[in-house]
Design a protein around this motif. Sequence first.
Motif, PDB file in Angstrom:
ATOM      1  N   ASN A  16     -11.758   4.623   6.753  1.00 18.96           N
ATOM      2  CA  ASN A  16     -13.080   4.697   6.038  1.00 18.96           C
ATOM      3  C   ASN A  16     -12.738   6.258   5.628  1.00 18.96           C
ATOM      4  N   ASN A  17     -11.842   6.773   5.097  1.00 22.65           N
ATOM      5  CA  ASN A  17     -11.913   8.208   4.004  1.00 22.65           C
ATOM      6  C   ASN A  17     -11.627   8.376   2.625  1.00 22.65           C
ATOM      7  N   THR A  18     -12.336   9.475   2.560  1.00 21.02           N
ATOM      8  CA  THR A  18     -12.368   9.904   0.802  1.00 21.02           C
ATOM      9  C   THR A  18     -11.115   9.862   0.430  1.00 21.02           C
ATOM     10  N   GLU A  19      -9.650   9.758   1.148  1.00 27.18           N
ATOM     11  CA  GLU A  19      -8.186   9.428   0.021  1.00 27.18           C
ATOM     12  C   GLU A  19      -8.566   8.377  -0.265  1.00 27.18           C
ATOM     13  N   TYR A  20      -8.543   7.226   0.777  1.00 31.10           N
ATOM     14  CA  TYR A  20      -8.316   5.934   0.430  1.00 31.10           C
ATOM     15  C   TYR A  20      -9.859   5.145  -0.267  1.00 31.10           C
ATOM     16  N   ARG A  21     -10.506   5.537  -0.277  1.00 33.28           N
ATOM     17  CA  ARG A  21     -11.543   5.231  -1.126  1.00 33.28           C
ATOM     18  C   ARG A  21     -11.500   5.629  -2.861  1.00 33.28           C
ATOM     19  N   GLN A  22     -10.522   6.483  -2.967  1.00 33.94           N
ATOM     20  CA  GLN A  22     -10.455   7.537  -3.628  1.00 33.94           C
ATOM     21  C   GLN A  22      -9.083   5.769  -4.478  1.00 33.94           C
ATOM     22  N   THR A  23      -8.576   6.474  -3.435  1.00 31.23           N
ATOM     23  CA  THR A  23      -6.953   5.464  -4.226  1.00 31.23           C
ATOM     24  C   THR A  23      -7.761   4.296  -4.735  1.00 31.23           C
ATOM     25  N   CYS A  42      -0.461  -8.569   8.998  1.00 27.12           N
ATOM     26  CA  CYS A  42       0.555  -7.764   8.428  1.00 27.12           C
ATOM     27  C   CYS A  42      -0.206  -6.354   8.966  1.00 27.12           C
ATOM     28  N   HIS A  43       0.701  -5.375  10.134  1.00 28.61           N
ATOM     29  CA  HIS A  43      -0.721  -4.087  10.721  1.00 28.61           C
ATOM     30  C   HIS A  43      -0.009  -2.838   9.391  1.00 28.61           C
ATOM     31  N   LEU A  44      -0.493  -2.336   8.590  1.00 30.13           N
ATOM     32  CA  LEU A  44      -0.401  -1.102   7.685  1.00 30.13           C
ATOM     33  C   LEU A  44       0.271   0.416   8.534  1.00 30.13           C
ATOM     34  N   LYS A  45       1.426   0.402   8.304  1.00 29.97           N
ATOM     35  CA  LYS A  45       1.264   2.241   9.473  1.00 29.97           C
ATOM     36  C   LYS A  45       2.115   3.008   8.355  1.00 29.97           C
ATOM     37  N   PHE A  46       0.933   4.122   8.559  1.00 30.53           N
ATOM     38  CA  PHE A  46       0.283   4.349   7.452  1.00 30.53           C
ATOM     39  C   PHE A  46       1.241   5.731   7.733  1.00 30.53           C
ATOM     40  N   ASP A  47       1.672   6.901   6.713  1.00 31.61           N
ATOM     41  CA  ASP A  47       2.826   8.044   7.121  1.00 31.61           C
ATOM     42  C   ASP A  47       1.468   9.408   7.612  1.00 31.61           C
ATOM     43  N   GLU A  48       1.997   9.858   8.615  1.00 36.36           N
ATOM     44  CA  GLU A  48       0.701  11.096   9.433  1.00 36.36           C
ATOM     45  C   GLU A  48       0.343  11.926   8.604  1.00 36.36           C
ATOM     46  N   GLU A  49       0.547  11.588   7.047  1.00 39.54           N
ATOM     47  CA  GLU A  49       0.008  12.945   6.369  1.00 39.54           C
ATOM     48  C   GLU A  49      -0.937  11.896   5.622  1.00 39.54           C
ATOM     49  N   ASN A  50      -1.085  10.454   5.927  1.00 43.78           N
ATOM     50  CA  ASN A  50      -2.213  10.065   4.780  1.00 43.78           C
ATOM     51  C   ASN A  50      -3.471  10.084   5.918  1.00 43.78           C
ATOM     52  N   GLN A  58       4.764  -5.900  10.201  1.00 50.91           N
ATOM     53  CA  GLN A  58       4.107  -4.406  10.325  1.00 50.91           C
ATOM     54  C   GLN A  58       4.922  -3.665   9.458  1.00 50.91           C
ATOM     55  N   VAL A  59       4.787  -3.231   7.868  1.00 51.46           N
ATOM     56  CA  VAL A  59       4.813  -2.192   6.806  1.00 51.46           C
ATOM     57  C   VAL A  59       4.388  -1.229   6.710  1.00 51.46           C
ATOM     58  N   THR A  60       5.627  -0.165   6.561  1.00 56.43           N
ATOM     59  CA  THR A  60       5.440   1.298   6.801  1.00 56.43           C
ATOM     60  C   THR A  60       4.872   2.186   5.421  1.00 56.43           C
ATOM     61  N   VAL A  61       3.862   2.358   5.387  1.00 51.59           N
ATOM     62  CA  VAL A  61       3.619   3.255   4.574  1.00 51.59           C
ATOM     63  C   VAL A  61       3.908   4.232   4.477  1.00 51.59           C
ATOM     64  N   ASP A  62       4.979   5.272   3.650  1.00 53.59           N
ATOM     65  CA  ASP A  62       5.110   6.840   3.141  1.00 53.59           C
ATOM     66  C   ASP A  62       3.684   7.180   1.871  1.00 53.59           C
ATOM     67  N   ASP A  63       3.587   6.526   0.628  1.00 54.94           N
ATOM     68  CA  ASP A  63       3.085   6.650  -0.089  1.00 54.94           C
ATOM     69  C   ASP A  63       1.960   5.868  -0.316  1.00 54.94           C
ATOM     70  N   ASP A  89       1.460  -1.599  -4.410  1.00 53.99           N
ATOM     71  CA  ASP A  89       2.957  -2.227  -3.912  1.00 53.99           C
ATOM     72  C   ASP A  89       3.087  -2.429  -2.030  1.00 53.99           C
ATOM     73  N   ILE A  90       2.984  -1.729  -2.319  1.00 55.32           N
ATOM     74  CA  ILE A  90       2.415  -1.574  -0.568  1.00 55.32           C
ATOM     75  C   ILE A  90       1.112  -3.038   0.402  1.00 55.32           C
ATOM     76  N   ILE A  91       0.833  -3.370  -0.637  1.00 54.34           N
ATOM     77  CA  ILE A  91      -0.248  -4.227  -0.820  1.00 54.34           C
ATOM     78  C   ILE A  91       0.525  -6.428  -1.242  1.00 54.34           C
ATOM     79  N   ILE A  92       1.093  -5.923  -1.922  1.00 53.84           N
ATOM     80  CA  ILE A  92       2.080  -7.003  -2.479  1.00 53.84           C
ATOM     81  C   ILE A  92       2.944  -7.666  -1.348  1.00 53.84           C
ATOM     82  N   GLU A  93       3.795  -6.381  -0.445  1.00 52.96           N
ATOM     83  CA  GLU A  93       4.473  -6.238   0.322  1.00 52.96           C
ATOM     84  C   GLU A  93       3.721  -7.144   1.064  1.00 52.96           C
TER      85      GLU A  93
END
Length: 254
Positions: A128-135, A246-254, A100-105, A109-113
Amino acid sequence: MSISTEKLEKFVQQLQEAYSEESFLQEYVERSSFNPEQHTEREYVQIGKRSNLPKRFFFEDEAVVNQVLSNDFAKTIAQGEKRHILSTIEKQANSGHLSQVTVDDFEFDIIIEAYSEVYEPDYLFLPNNTEYRQTLFDWQKRGHIETGYRTVAIGQSEIEIKWIPSKLEISGGFLFNSDSIEVVQKQYKDADRPDEADFMPGTDWCSEEDFLMTYFGKKFNGDPDEFDFWLRTIISEPRLKRGGICHLKFDEEN
């Protein structure tokens, strides 16, 4: 008005075809057919739906096209498979059994990790939301991913990007090699028929090898104008290989 058994049979065939195209197990996992000599001791779950189904859809003289209905039913089962398998990965990652990789932002680089935790990954699932599609659109402009943000290339891996519908209520993202998720699936011949499936006892228009099981009852909640309709698939609890997920654990704000 009489019911056409030919229309019922065609409907079940349409369900099978739609399920084959939609099933999460078709592409994203290593699936084996149930073998009673090898797989009896596995733990199994049923993913299904029990619903009313208007009999008028199958009247002899009614010009009703049931293709859209069969597609919707099949998608419901496929989404249930996806929810179950991804939530199982999430639980095992949270308990320390998988990487598991914890993601704040959510940066590239998180994909590389995460990539360093997974051998030869072939899929990246993201909310599937606007924020990740924009990223991902921004990553595309920087040359990290292909036009249309469908594939990301890291090292020797071409990783296909897929979306997780918000209605599945799955948190985080998932990078994995599909060979690392192993599931056994039962066929129609491997499961008992519900006692209440009494419309035409012994006839459900499924073949013995079908993975999607359908059954018809004469009445739904006592209503003679509605079939009591069952649709289900039976799969084992997935066996997950450490080093392949690997699970990407996103910050609550994401």
